[in-house]
Design an enzyme around this catalytic site. Structure first.
Site, short mmCIF file in Angstrom:
data_model
loop_
_atom_site.label_atom_id
_atom_site.label_comp_id
_atom_site.label_asym_id
_atom_site.label_seq_id
_atom_site.Cartn_x
_atom_site.Cartn_y
_atom_site.Cartn_z
N ASP A 146 0.83 -1.20 0.00
CA ASP A 146 0.00 0.00 0.00
C ASP A 146 0.87 1.25 0.00
O ASP A 146 2.05 1.20 0.33
CB ASP A 146 -0.99 0.01 1.17
CG ASP A 146 -0.36 -0.48 2.45
OD1 ASP A 146 -1.03 -1.19 3.21
OD2 ASP A 146 0.83 -0.16 2.70
N ASP A 154 1.22 5.08 1.30
CA ASP A 154 0.76 6.09 2.25
C ASP A 154 1.36 7.45 1.89
O ASP A 154 2.50 7.54 1.44
CB ASP A 154 1.18 5.70 3.67
CG ASP A 154 0.52 4.41 4.13
OD1 ASP A 154 -0.54 4.06 3.58
OD2 ASP A 154 1.07 3.74 5.03
N ASP A 184 8.96 4.25 13.70
CA ASP A 184 9.72 3.25 14.45
C ASP A 184 11.15 3.06 13.95
O ASP A 184 12.10 3.35 14.66
CB ASP A 184 8.96 1.91 14.54
CG ASP A 184 8.37 1.44 13.22
OD1 ASP A 184 8.65 2.07 12.18
OD2 ASP A 184 7.63 0.43 13.22
P1 ATP Z 1 4.20 -3.34 5.84
O1 ATP Z 1 3.02 -2.55 5.37
O2 ATP Z 1 5.08 -3.85 4.78
O3 ATP Z 1 3.83 -4.36 6.82
P2 ATP Z 1 4.93 -0.84 6.98
O4 ATP Z 1 6.23 -0.31 7.50
O5 ATP Z 1 4.31 -0.12 5.85
O6 ATP Z 1 5.15 -2.35 6.65
P3 ATP Z 1 2.56 -0.21 8.43
O7 ATP Z 1 1.97 -0.90 9.60
O8 ATP Z 1 1.81 -0.17 7.15
O9 ATP Z 1 3.97 -0.90 8.20
O10 ATP Z 1 2.93 1.25 8.92
C1 ATP Z 1 3.20 2.33 8.05
C2 ATP Z 1 4.26 3.24 8.67
O11 ATP Z 1 3.80 3.76 9.92
C3 ATP Z 1 5.57 2.55 8.99
O12 ATP Z 1 6.43 2.48 7.87
C4 ATP Z 1 6.12 3.42 10.11
O13 ATP Z 1 6.73 4.58 9.56
C5 ATP Z 1 4.86 3.83 10.86
N1 ATP Z 1 4.58 2.91 11.98
C6 ATP Z 1 3.84 1.78 11.92
N2 ATP Z 1 3.79 1.17 13.11
C7 ATP Z 1 4.51 1.93 13.96
C8 ATP Z 1 4.83 1.85 15.34
N3 ATP Z 1 4.42 0.82 16.09
N4 ATP Z 1 5.60 2.83 15.89
C9 ATP Z 1 6.02 3.86 15.14
N5 ATP Z 1 5.76 3.99 13.84
C10 ATP Z 1 5.01 3.05 13.23
MG MG Z 2 2.31 -0.48 5.04
#
Ligand code: ATP
Ligand code: MG
Length: 450
Positions: free
Chosen positions: A67, A69, A145
């Site tokens: 996805d 963002d 994170d």
């Molecule tokens: P994926 O979608 O591949 O699982 P992602 O990094 O995109 O990995 P998401 O859960 O979609 O994970 O989160 C989007 C963004 O939000 C992350 O890249 C990070 O910058 C932020 N984020 C997500 N979870 C946390 C957290 N627990 N603490 C701090 N920032 C977070």
């Molecule tokens: Mg994501």
């Protein structure tokens, strides 16, 4: 109960580094056209607009983001005015979703303070545990994170903006927490699982300073919301890198925090047969994901909790409990105990138990029982499970041969796909494709947040 997240401001000794278009590999042709539309429209209206988070990271390593963002300095209300197909979600901290058919582009206003990404901003005993406020892009970067998750792709000049050293960490293939690792894990223990999961997914190492506290802080996961852990477990094991996730959890001392009884059973199993079954099953699941075949949370949990089930069954049998009674009792106990860490919804725990209970029927050759077993809606899944057990031990060869044969007998009708959860109930991401009316839940067996 929301997990208590205490916000601590992250010191920011960070300076901006701009990586111009000719020094990185992100190309617009790899970005979703809908995300580009959103970025351009925001820019044309005079706002800052960036692609951010996992998508930038995945594009930099040559992956395909699931996805896209967007982060902006426009407020959610301002975003809404720009897009007819926009809805605002979230109570305390509002997010804009711009909807294009099945694709949703999430547009978030820069904010300060950390966010656990769970989407729920709750009151904990009346105390506001998360008080998000809008911030600058730098605030927005340091509340994330990992450094690799805090990169911004600017639509204005196609550069990547890096406030935390994430660009070099992506090149060095390392997961590094922003700020003090222990403090960031305390704020949100689920970050420990995210470290392992993203390292498994991307083939990254976890930076030593971020890895070191993991075994010591694993117990903090007990404070995390069980419903959130359920979601995280699906992402760990049903996204195509389940074997790597499992090995990562083991290596960093986190397996027992998620699956205490299975971890204990695996440790006690000297022959290693249980571990072989689990790894074989996870490997098969990874292969299914790679082939874009459906995978099922019920089967996954049957696999992950199988060691616990076997151990509990042996314990009950040693106490003199026999037959079906021992089977059922073991299945119920393991399910119930597991629910205190990971909230497994009933629509998955019931078929999981059926897969287990059918295993003992595979030894029977009594005609009536054979017919009943063959027509059980969970027969296919249970037979697949038997194949896994066979891969770890030749003692099941005869049963496998018998039940394979039975499926080739005239009169055998495979269970219609609609009844087989693997084909019907849940999509590859674990989300139900077809919502069933939920029956009333028996207390103690299921938890909210399904
Ligand atoms: P994926 O979608 O591949 O699982 P992602 O990094 O995109 O990995 P998401 O859960 O979609 O994970 O989160 C989007 C963004 O939000 C992350 O890249 C990070 O910058 C932020 N984020 C997500 N979870 C946390 C957290 N627990 N603490 C701090 N920032 C977070
Ligand atoms: Mg994501």
């Amino acid at each position: 109960m929301g997990s208590a997240i205490i916000e601590t401001p992250v010191p920011s000794p960070f300076t901006l580094r701009v990586i111009p278009r000719d020094q990185h590999t992100i190309s617009r042709k790899d970005i979703s056209p809908n995300a580009l539309r959103v970025l351009y429209r925001l820019r044309d209206a005079g706002f800052e607009a960036y692609l951010v988070g996992g998508a930038v990271r995945d594009l930099l390593v040559g992956g395909r983001p699931k996805d896209f963002d967007v982060a902006t300095n426009a407020t959610p209300e301002e975003v809404k005015q720009l897009f007819r197909n926009c809805r605002l979600i979230g109570r305390r901290f509002r997010l804009a979703h711009v909807v294009f058919g099945r694709e949703i582009i999430e547009v978030a206003t820069f904010r300060a303070n950390s966010d656990d990404g769970s989407g729920d901003r709750e009151l904990d005993n009346g105390r506001l545990v998360r008080d998000n406020v809008y911030g600058t892009i730098e605030d927005d970067a340091v509340r994330r994170d990992f450094t690799c998750n805090a990169l911004y792709y600017a639509i204005e000049d196609f550069s990547v903006r890096d406030y935390v050293g994430g660009f070099d960490d992506v090149q060095g293939r390392v997961m590094k927490l922003i700020g003090d690792p222990e403090q960031r894990y305390h704020e949100d223990p689920v970050r420990m699982l995210r470290a392992v999961r993203l390292a498994a997914k991307l083939g990254f190492d976890i930076d030593p300073a971020s890895a070191k506290p993991l075994p010591k802080l694993a117990g903090l996961l007990a404070e995390a919301a069980p419903a959130r852990l359920f979601e995280e477990v699906l992402k760990l094991f049903l996204s195509g890198h389940g074997v790597a996730s499992f090995e990562g959890l083991e290596r960093h001392g986190l397996l027992a925090a998620l699956f205490p009884e299975s971890a204990a059973a695996l440790r006690a199993n000297r022959s290693g047969a249980l571990r072989r079954i689990v790894l074989q099953g996870l490997g098969n699941t990874d292969a299914r994901v790679a082939a874009e075949e459906p995978v099922s949370p019920a089967f996954l949990f049957a696999l992950l909790l199988w060691p616990a089930f076997c151990r509990e069954l042996m314990r009950l049998q040693a106490q003199g409990m026999q037959g079906d009674e021992a089977q059922r009792r073991a299945a119920d106990r393991v399910t119930l105990h597991q629910l205190s860490t990971v909230a497994l919804p009933r629509r998955f725990s019931l078929p999981m138990q059926e897969i287990w209970l059918l295993q003992s029927r595979f030894t029977s050759r009594q005609r009536k029982r054979v017919v009943r077993t063959l027509s059980h809606p969970r027969f296919r899944a249970a037979f697949d499970f038997l194949l896994l057990r066979q891969s770890a031990s030749s003692e099941h060869d005869e049963d496998v041969a018998f039940w394979r044969e039975q499926q080739h007998q005239p009169g055998y009708e495979p269970v219609p796909a609609a009844q087989d959860f693997a084909a019907g109930e849940d999509g590859a991401d674990g989300a139900p494709l077809r919502r069933r009316r939920q029956r009333r839940r028996r207390s103690g067996v299921s938890k909210p947040g399904e």
